[in-house]
Design a protein around this motif. Structure first.
Motif, PDB file in Angstrom:
ATOM      1  N   ARG A  14      -1.922   5.524 -15.265  1.00  0.00           N
ATOM      2  CA  ARG A  14      -3.066   5.597 -14.661  1.00  0.00           C
ATOM      3  C   ARG A  14      -3.516   4.408 -13.626  1.00  0.00           C
ATOM      4  N   THR A  15      -2.840   3.491 -13.537  1.00  0.00           N
ATOM      5  CA  THR A  15      -3.137   2.280 -12.785  1.00  0.00           C
ATOM      6  C   THR A  15      -2.950   2.464 -11.637  1.00  0.00           C
ATOM      7  N   LEU A  16      -1.591   3.216 -11.265  1.00  0.00           N
ATOM      8  CA  LEU A  16      -1.160   3.489 -10.098  1.00  0.00           C
ATOM      9  C   LEU A  16      -1.740   4.700  -9.419  1.00  0.00           C
ATOM     10  N   ALA A  17      -2.136   5.637 -10.534  1.00  0.00           N
ATOM     11  CA  ALA A  17      -3.102   6.609  -9.574  1.00  0.00           C
ATOM     12  C   ALA A  17      -4.434   6.123  -9.167  1.00  0.00           C
ATOM     13  N   ALA A  18      -4.932   4.984 -10.169  1.00  0.00           N
ATOM     14  CA  ALA A  18      -6.331   4.561  -9.730  1.00  0.00           C
ATOM     15  C   ALA A  18      -6.205   3.591  -8.488  1.00  0.00           C
ATOM     16  N   LEU A  19      -5.076   2.801  -8.440  1.00  0.00           N
ATOM     17  CA  LEU A  19      -5.038   1.872  -7.011  1.00  0.00           C
ATOM     18  C   LEU A  19      -4.594   2.983  -5.718  1.00  0.00           C
ATOM     19  N   ALA A  20      -4.003   4.036  -6.140  1.00  0.00           N
ATOM     20  CA  ALA A  20      -3.850   4.994  -4.817  1.00  0.00           C
ATOM     21  C   ALA A  20      -5.050   5.632  -4.497  1.00  0.00           C
ATOM     22  N   MET A  21      -6.277   5.932  -5.397  1.00  0.00           N
ATOM     23  CA  MET A  21      -7.375   6.213  -5.169  1.00  0.00           C
ATOM     24  C   MET A  21      -8.176   5.266  -4.455  1.00  0.00           C
ATOM     25  N   SER A  22      -8.139   4.069  -4.942  1.00  0.00           N
ATOM     26  CA  SER A  22      -8.894   2.963  -4.329  1.00  0.00           C
ATOM     27  C   SER A  22      -8.285   2.634  -2.913  1.00  0.00           C
ATOM     28  N   VAL A  23      -7.149   2.724  -2.693  1.00  0.00           N
ATOM     29  CA  VAL A  23      -6.524   2.388  -1.243  1.00  0.00           C
ATOM     30  C   VAL A  23      -7.206   3.535  -0.293  1.00  0.00           C
ATOM     31  N   LYS A  24      -6.949   4.907  -0.744  1.00  0.00           N
ATOM     32  CA  LYS A  24      -7.498   5.800   0.173  1.00  0.00           C
ATOM     33  C   LYS A  24      -9.130   5.586   0.578  1.00  0.00           C
ATOM     34  N   ILE A  25      -9.727   5.325  -0.479  1.00  0.00           N
ATOM     35  CA  ILE A  25     -11.111   5.237  -0.195  1.00  0.00           C
ATOM     36  C   ILE A  25     -11.253   4.080   0.532  1.00  0.00           C
ATOM     37  N   GLY A  26     -10.714   2.685   0.277  1.00  0.00           N
ATOM     38  CA  GLY A  26     -10.818   1.595   1.103  1.00  0.00           C
ATOM     39  C   GLY A  26     -10.438   1.658   2.431  1.00  0.00           C
ATOM     40  N   LEU A  27      -9.467   2.572   2.773  1.00  0.00           N
ATOM     41  CA  LEU A  27      -9.149   2.997   4.110  1.00  0.00           C
ATOM     42  C   LEU A  27     -10.016   3.539   4.902  1.00  0.00           C
ATOM     43  N   LEU A  28     -10.519   4.680   4.372  1.00  0.00           N
ATOM     44  CA  LEU A  28     -11.645   5.523   4.917  1.00  0.00           C
ATOM     45  C   LEU A  28     -12.714   4.551   5.140  1.00  0.00           C
ATOM     46  N   ALA A  29     -13.238   3.879   3.943  1.00  0.00           N
ATOM     47  CA  ALA A  29     -14.666   3.058   4.338  1.00  0.00           C
ATOM     48  C   ALA A  29     -14.379   1.915   5.305  1.00  0.00           C
ATOM     49  N   ALA A  30     -13.334   1.344   5.312  1.00  0.00           N
ATOM     50  CA  ALA A  30     -13.156   0.281   6.316  1.00  0.00           C
ATOM     51  C   ALA A  30     -13.061   0.667   7.594  1.00  0.00           C
ATOM     52  N   VAL A  86       0.641  -1.081  -0.130  1.00  0.00           N
ATOM     53  CA  VAL A  86       0.002   0.019  -0.052  1.00  0.00           C
ATOM     54  C   VAL A  86       0.742   1.129   0.050  1.00  0.00           C
ATOM     55  N   LEU A  87       1.909   1.294   0.803  1.00  0.00           N
ATOM     56  CA  LEU A  87       2.757   2.636   0.831  1.00  0.00           C
ATOM     57  C   LEU A  87       3.739   2.689  -0.287  1.00  0.00           C
ATOM     58  N   LEU A  88       3.763   1.414  -1.033  1.00  0.00           N
ATOM     59  CA  LEU A  88       4.525   1.719  -2.353  1.00  0.00           C
ATOM     60  C   LEU A  88       3.886   2.330  -3.343  1.00  0.00           C
ATOM     61  N   ILE A  89       2.662   1.664  -3.406  1.00  0.00           N
ATOM     62  CA  ILE A  89       1.354   2.226  -4.296  1.00  0.00           C
ATOM     63  C   ILE A  89       1.215   3.803  -3.980  1.00  0.00           C
ATOM     64  N   LEU A  90       0.854   4.172  -2.874  1.00  0.00           N
ATOM     65  CA  LEU A  90       0.875   5.787  -2.451  1.00  0.00           C
ATOM     66  C   LEU A  90       2.025   6.546  -2.775  1.00  0.00           C
ATOM     67  N   ALA A  91       3.176   6.146  -2.400  1.00  0.00           N
ATOM     68  CA  ALA A  91       4.397   6.774  -2.977  1.00  0.00           C
ATOM     69  C   ALA A  91       4.551   6.931  -4.305  1.00  0.00           C
ATOM     70  N   ALA A  92       4.354   5.790  -5.083  1.00  0.00           N
ATOM     71  CA  ALA A  92       4.514   5.863  -6.270  1.00  0.00           C
ATOM     72  C   ALA A  92       3.748   6.850  -7.091  1.00  0.00           C
ATOM     73  N   ALA A  93       2.516   6.971  -6.684  1.00  0.00           N
ATOM     74  CA  ALA A  93       1.214   7.775  -7.201  1.00  0.00           C
ATOM     75  C   ALA A  93       1.808   9.157  -6.791  1.00  0.00           C
ATOM     76  N   ALA A  94       2.240   9.440  -5.786  1.00  0.00           N
ATOM     77  CA  ALA A  94       2.616  10.698  -5.245  1.00  0.00           C
ATOM     78  C   ALA A  94       3.814  11.499  -6.039  1.00  0.00           C
ATOM     79  N   LEU A  95       4.676  10.301  -6.469  1.00  0.00           N
ATOM     80  CA  LEU A  95       5.933  10.912  -6.925  1.00  0.00           C
ATOM     81  C   LEU A  95       5.962  10.927  -8.696  1.00  0.00           C
ATOM     82  N   MET A  96       4.670  10.467  -8.921  1.00  0.00           N
ATOM     83  CA  MET A  96       4.528  10.307 -10.521  1.00  0.00           C
ATOM     84  C   MET A  96       4.370  11.747 -11.012  1.00  0.00           C
ATOM     85  N   PRO A  97       4.995  11.904 -12.281  1.00  0.00           N
ATOM     86  CA  PRO A  97       4.955  13.063 -12.916  1.00  0.00           C
ATOM     87  C   PRO A  97       3.625  13.545 -13.434  1.00  0.00           C
TER      88      PRO A  97
END
Length: 283
Positions: A75-91, A31-42
């Motif tokens: 787009r996949t990395l950005a989408a997974l980051a979005m899913s992770v954020k929503i999943g954490l809040l909802a869970a 999860v941290l790798l996905i969030l970091a990669a999405a944040a650092l992505m140009p």
């Protein structure tokens, strides 16, 4: 026994070593790798590029591009980051609901009856239909997804917590606390909640993959994330017409990413639930 000792047990209550903790570290690291990669992505990687429409995976675009020339990997990395954020809040919200109801059911007969009826009612309704109804009623979008998952995923965990809390509430030391004049909220906070911590953690980990899968499902049918934002469900929905044109990679990347994240936490949750179960022979 502390929560850390419980988490370090192997399945079935044996000290199998570090299985749950190692799996937890791996899932959290993913999860941290996905969030970091999405944040650092140009940002340009997500832009429309008319010169790179429908390109197959290659050196310039490792996972190809879609019909608008957008990089599928980005787009996949950005989408997974979005899913992770929503999943954490909802869970988190769903787990909190389950904990509150489980504690309430253990401290009063009326509350126990209400929680029991409400739990069976929600479990008796078609799950995805209920998700759609709640998401639609709350305005769809990210907020609708969070509400839909939070309000539909608590019953099974609440039922487990209710049983555990009632067992603790019937113990001698809780009876002693009552005799000393301790209030119900005090008992819930100091006696019941600490005992339920391992089950709460395991329940949260098991709800999380369902949250991201249902976010993708709601986005796929147009009741989730807005179409202009990166979302696994939106990408899979868009890929239906691209697969016809032979652009298989547009669906493969987001689908594989979603499955990997969901299965990682699903497996970790199952191992954690087994590790927090009482040893065989325990009454």
């Amino acid at each position: 026994m502390t929560a850390l000792e419980i988490l370090s047990r192997g399945p079935g209550g044996t000290r199998g070593g570090r299985h749950p903790l190692w799996r937890g570290a791996g899932a959290a690291g993913l999860v941290l790798l996905i969030l970091a990669a999405a944040a650092l992505m140009p940002e340009p990687w997500l832009d429309v590029n008319a010169q790179a429409v429908g390109r197959a995976p290659g050196p310039a675009h490792a996972l190809g591009t879609d019909s608008l020339g957008r990089d599928v990997a980005a787009r996949t990395l950005a989408a997974l980051a979005m899913s992770v954020k929503i999943g954490l809040l909802a869970a988190t919200a769903s787990t909190a609901i389950a904990l509150i109801l489980g504690l309430a059911a253990a401290l009063g007969r009326v509350a126990d009856h209400v929680v029991g009826v409400l739990t069976e009612l929600v479990l008796g309704l078609p799950h995805f239909v209920l998700l759609i109804m709640v998401a639609f009623a709350t305005g769809a979008g990210a907020t609708g997804v969070i509400f839909a998952v939070a309000l539909t995923h608590w019953p099974r965990l609440a039922r487990v917590l209710r049983h555990e809390a009632q067992t603790v509430a019937a113990s001698d030391y809780v009876a002693t606390s009552r005799a000393l004049g301790r209030s119900r909220p005090w008992i819930a906070r100091h006696h019941l909640a600490p005992h339920l911590l391992p089950q709460v953690v395991a329940g949260f980990v098991l709800i999380f993959p369902h949250a991201i899968l249902h976010e993708a499902g709601l986005s796929f049918i147009g009741l989730g994330i807005e179409p202009h934002l990166p979302s696994i469900g939106v990408m899979l929905s868009d890929s239906l017409r691209e697969i016809v044109a032979g652009h298989w990679w547009v669906a493969a990347a987001p689908g594989a990413g979603l499955v990997i994240v969901a299965l990682s936490f699903e497996r970790f949750g199952e191992v954690l639930r087994a590790a927090t179960a009482p040893p065989e022979g325990t009454p």
